[in-house]
Design a protein around this motif. Sequence first.
Motif, short mmCIF file in Angstrom:
data_model
loop_
_atom_site.label_atom_id
_atom_site.label_comp_id
_atom_site.label_asym_id
_atom_site.label_seq_id
_atom_site.Cartn_x
_atom_site.Cartn_y
_atom_site.Cartn_z
N LEU A 67 0.83 -1.21 0.00
CA LEU A 67 0.00 0.00 0.00
C LEU A 67 0.87 1.26 0.00
O LEU A 67 0.53 2.25 -0.64
N GLU A 68 1.99 1.20 0.69
CA GLU A 68 2.92 2.33 0.71
C GLU A 68 3.55 2.52 -0.67
O GLU A 68 3.66 3.65 -1.16
N GLU A 69 3.95 1.42 -1.32
CA GLU A 69 4.55 1.50 -2.65
C GLU A 69 3.59 2.11 -3.66
O GLU A 69 4.01 2.80 -4.58
N HIS A 70 2.29 1.86 -3.49
CA HIS A 70 1.30 2.38 -4.41
C HIS A 70 0.79 3.77 -3.99
O HIS A 70 -0.13 4.31 -4.60
N GLY A 71 1.36 4.32 -2.95
CA GLY A 71 1.03 5.69 -2.56
C GLY A 71 -0.28 5.84 -1.81
O GLY A 71 -0.85 6.93 -1.76
N LEU A 72 -0.75 4.76 -1.18
CA LEU A 72 -2.01 4.83 -0.44
C LEU A 72 -1.80 4.96 1.07
O LEU A 72 -2.68 5.46 1.76
N VAL A 73 -0.67 4.49 1.55
CA VAL A 73 -0.38 4.55 2.98
C VAL A 73 0.94 5.29 3.19
O VAL A 73 1.89 5.12 2.42
N LYS A 74 0.95 6.10 4.22
CA LYS A 74 2.14 6.86 4.58
C LYS A 74 2.71 6.28 5.88
O LYS A 74 1.96 6.02 6.82
N ARG A 75 4.01 6.06 5.88
CA ARG A 75 4.71 5.52 7.05
C ARG A 75 5.61 6.62 7.59
O ARG A 75 6.44 7.16 6.86
N VAL A 76 5.42 6.97 8.87
CA VAL A 76 6.24 8.01 9.49
C VAL A 76 6.97 7.39 10.68
O VAL A 76 6.34 6.81 11.57
N TYR A 87 1.31 4.72 10.91
CA TYR A 87 0.78 4.60 9.56
C TYR A 87 -0.48 5.44 9.44
O TYR A 87 -1.27 5.52 10.38
N SER A 88 -0.67 6.02 8.28
CA SER A 88 -1.88 6.80 8.00
C SER A 88 -2.14 6.74 6.50
O SER A 88 -1.31 6.29 5.72
N LEU A 89 -3.33 7.19 6.12
CA LEU A 89 -3.69 7.21 4.71
C LEU A 89 -3.14 8.47 4.04
O LEU A 89 -3.09 9.53 4.65
N THR A 90 -2.79 8.34 2.79
CA THR A 90 -2.38 9.49 2.01
C THR A 90 -3.63 10.18 1.47
O THR A 90 -4.74 9.64 1.52
#
Length: 111
Positions: A67-76, A87-90
């Motif tokens: 999901l992160e690779e596809h730009g849907l999830v942001k990892r901080v 984790y949160s949604l983009t």
Amino acid sequence: MEDELKEKSHICHEECPVTRALEIIGGKWRIPIIWKLSTEKGIRYNELKRSIPGITNIMLTRSLQSLEEHGLVKRVQYNKIPPHVEYSLTDSCHDLMPALAIINEWGKHAL
């Protein structure tokens, strides 16, 4: 003949946005992850894991990475004591939520 079918299937697959979207969000765990993240501003890994019954560490990790690779999830990653990751949604994934809400409603009434 078989090569022609493969080529046509490949072209149709690339041209179909619904198929592409379902490849990205499809699978057993991705939509439950997205759904849970949509209810939180940011959530830690273990809290997310506890909120999705039956998911294993490996499946949660792989799904989050995809999901992160596809730009849907942001990892901080927070480098404070103790260090942690949230984790949160983009914004792109937030744009997807109305469609998922419609699918959710449809699923409630589907046989």
